[in-house]
Design a protein around this motif. Sequence first.
Motif, PDB file in Angstrom:
ATOM      1  N   GLN A 148       0.838  -1.191   0.000  1.00 60.78           N
ATOM      2  CA  GLN A 148       0.000   0.000   0.000  1.00 60.78           C
ATOM      3  C   GLN A 148       0.878   1.247   0.000  1.00 60.78           C
ATOM      4  OE1 GLN A 148      -2.996  -1.845   3.130  1.00 60.78           O
ATOM      5  NE2 GLN A 148      -3.844   0.057   2.313  1.00 60.78           N
ATOM      6  N   ALA A 164      -7.483   0.022  -0.087  1.00 61.86           N
ATOM      7  CA  ALA A 164      -6.820  -0.812  -1.089  1.00 61.86           C
ATOM      8  C   ALA A 164      -7.647  -2.046  -1.375  1.00 61.86           C
ATOM      9  CB  ALA A 164      -5.428  -1.225  -0.613  1.00 61.86           C
ATOM     10  N   GLU A 188      -5.267   1.305  -5.157  1.00 62.56           N
ATOM     11  CA  GLU A 188      -5.645   2.147  -4.028  1.00 62.56           C
ATOM     12  C   GLU A 188      -6.500   3.327  -4.481  1.00 62.56           C
ATOM     13  OE1 GLU A 188      -2.270   2.385  -0.835  1.00 62.56           O
ATOM     14  OE2 GLU A 188      -1.283   2.396  -2.792  1.00 62.56           O
ATOM     15  N   ALA A 228     -11.455   1.551  -5.469  1.00 59.54           N
ATOM     16  CA  ALA A 228     -10.285   0.670  -5.463  1.00 59.54           C
ATOM     17  C   ALA A 228     -10.652  -0.696  -6.027  1.00 59.54           C
ATOM     18  CB  ALA A 228      -9.732   0.540  -4.044  1.00 59.54           C
TER      19      ALA A 228
END
Length: 290
Positions: free
Chosen positions: A162, A173, A188, A195
């Motif tokens: 991430q 995410a 993300e 996402a």
Amino acid sequence: MVEDEYGQAGYVEREIRRHTGRHTGGHTVPEIDDVAEEVPVALVYNGISHAVMMATPLDLEAFAIGFSLTEGIVDSVAEIRDIEIEPGCDGIEVRIEIGQRAFMALRAHRRTLAGRTGCGVCGTESLALLDLEPTPVGVPARRIEPTPAMLRRATDALQARQVLMAATGGVHAAAWCDAQGDVVAVFEDVGRHNALDKLIGHLTRTRTTFGDGFVLLSSRASYELVRKTARMRIQMLATISAPTSLAIRIAAQAGLRLLSFCRKDGFVEYTAPAENEGFVLRSEPLAVPG
């Protein structure tokens, strides 16, 4: 700095003042902080504006493909003829050209919405528009059996990948994991739904077989996320946080395996394949206000 194919970084720098030391008199330090971008993204189909989403301006082509599929605007990526991304002063316009069949169905759906008179989601007419009948996932060719070790491997890998979250602390995410819990792809966005759409769009472009893995989300499980996952006939959805009652109900109806509270010490299974003996799911009917 992470950039997509259009040079978007996903965050901006802002001057801030950091205040610390509340119990020791305190002091203030000027700094530069990275803040996640959130901009209006207009999705325009064949010249007609359909929706404006607040999103992080990364991977917008994948977002357009994923949104079109998970919202049922197109049945396959083959119905998407072209995508153009046009940045503006106040946001970004994503122009999507779709086939005639899909466009006529979209126009008919828009006319249905325009003819409704319900207020918000407080009436029967409005509830009928929520699309609470999920697409059945079906029986996968290869059943994934989750274990604490598999989910721990996946959640650890998700956290490590991430990049935007590490820079800003303010995004969700969505990850695609294989049957062993290895993370294959991560996308993300400030919105968890966005996402997931970006992930679905990417997987579709790379011709990934949806039956061979599962989705892991850094968020809670809401009914929209379950519905989107089921529409793609993905057999399992795992989330870091809690599910809602409607998410559990939709997952059960779709035959989608729903796991939540996926942490280092285990996970909670809310729905499972029907052949799992001993698993009992209570699913109450949705109450419609009188």
